[in-house]
Design an enzyme around this catalytic site. Structure first.
Site, PDB file in Angstrom:
ATOM      1  N   GLU A  59     -16.259 -30.333  10.647  1.00 45.98           N
ATOM      2  CA  GLU A  59     -15.781 -30.801  11.876  1.00 45.98           C
ATOM      3  C   GLU A  59     -15.220 -32.090  12.170  1.00 45.98           C
ATOM      4  O   GLU A  59     -14.186 -32.368  12.639  1.00 45.98           O
ATOM      5  CB  GLU A  59     -16.463 -31.278  13.113  1.00 45.98           C
ATOM      6  CG  GLU A  59     -17.520 -29.344  13.852  1.00 45.98           C
ATOM      7  CD  GLU A  59     -16.413 -28.750  14.890  1.00 45.98           C
ATOM      8  OE1 GLU A  59     -15.385 -29.363  14.910  1.00 45.98           O
ATOM      9  OE2 GLU A  59     -17.010 -27.242  14.437  1.00 45.98           O
ATOM     10  N   ASP A 118      -7.090 -29.804  18.903  1.00 46.06           N
ATOM     11  CA  ASP A 118      -7.821 -29.408  17.644  1.00 46.06           C
ATOM     12  C   ASP A 118      -6.410 -27.996  17.246  1.00 46.06           C
ATOM     13  O   ASP A 118      -5.621 -28.424  18.082  1.00 46.06           O
ATOM     14  CB  ASP A 118      -8.734 -28.297  17.841  1.00 46.06           C
ATOM     15  CG  ASP A 118      -9.381 -27.159  18.590  1.00 46.06           C
ATOM     16  OD1 ASP A 118      -7.784 -26.523  19.588  1.00 46.06           O
ATOM     17  OD2 ASP A 118     -10.156 -26.723  19.074  1.00 46.06           O
TER      18      ASP A 118
END
Length: 180
Positions: free
Chosen positions: A47, A56
């Protein structure tokens, strides 16, 4: 099962527990199915850490270690908080991984070792509970086809219809963990 069966299983180190659902369906699960420290470190590595809110690869507002910002969260753009500390990100990750672990525990009906549980938790954390529930990974796994399930991790490398190299790398690593 008789009491001596449980004692024998414990002595042999077999940590499989049989659970019966209200509908009478038998589930087999490893009683140690919880994300390991190694699994958590890998998830953090996949991550990456960002102390500020960002979008994202698919446009979701995110902070910390991939925490999806909800409209009820205090984080910018929905609230006044613009940055978080490592400790706050760790707490969000703990909460979010608990949700992913619960999804794996509730949907998988075959025994898992700790590596398989870690890999599945990482997958669910990334693709979400709903996508996992419809995934060939879950379908094949619950049929007892561990190799097929591992191969099916590779189906989850797309973001907005585009293959992402980072997801290919992540899935390959998860497959390696799952099969080890």
């Amino acid at each position: 099962m008789k009491k001596w069966h449980y004692i024998l299983l414990s002595l042999l180190g077999l940590a499989t527990l049989l659970v019966f659902t209200p509908g009478g369906r038998k589930l087999a699960m490893d009683v140690y199915n919880t994300l390991t420290d190694t699994g958590l470190r890998l998830l953090k590595q996949f991550e990456g850490f960002r102390n500020n809110v960002y979008q994202d690869a698919v446009g979701y507002w995110t902070i910390g270690y991939g925490h999806l910002v909800k409209t009820t969260d205090p984080y910018h753009p929905y609230g006044p908080v613009k940055t978080i500390s490592n400790a706050e990100a760790d707490e969000l990750l703990r909460q979010d991984t608990n949700e992913a672990q619960d999804a794996v525990r509730s949907m998988v009906t075959v025994p898992l070792n700790s590596n398989q549980f870690d890999a599945l938790t990482s997958l669910v954390y990334n693709i979400g509970r709903g996508n996992f529930s419809r995934s060939p990974v879950l379908q094949l796994l619950n049929q007892g086809n561990y190799q097929g399930a591992a191969k099916a991790f590779g189906n989850h490398v797309y973001a907005k219809g585009q293959v992402l190299e980072g997801l290919i790398s992540r899935r390959n690593h998860e497959i390696g963990v799952f099969l080890s």
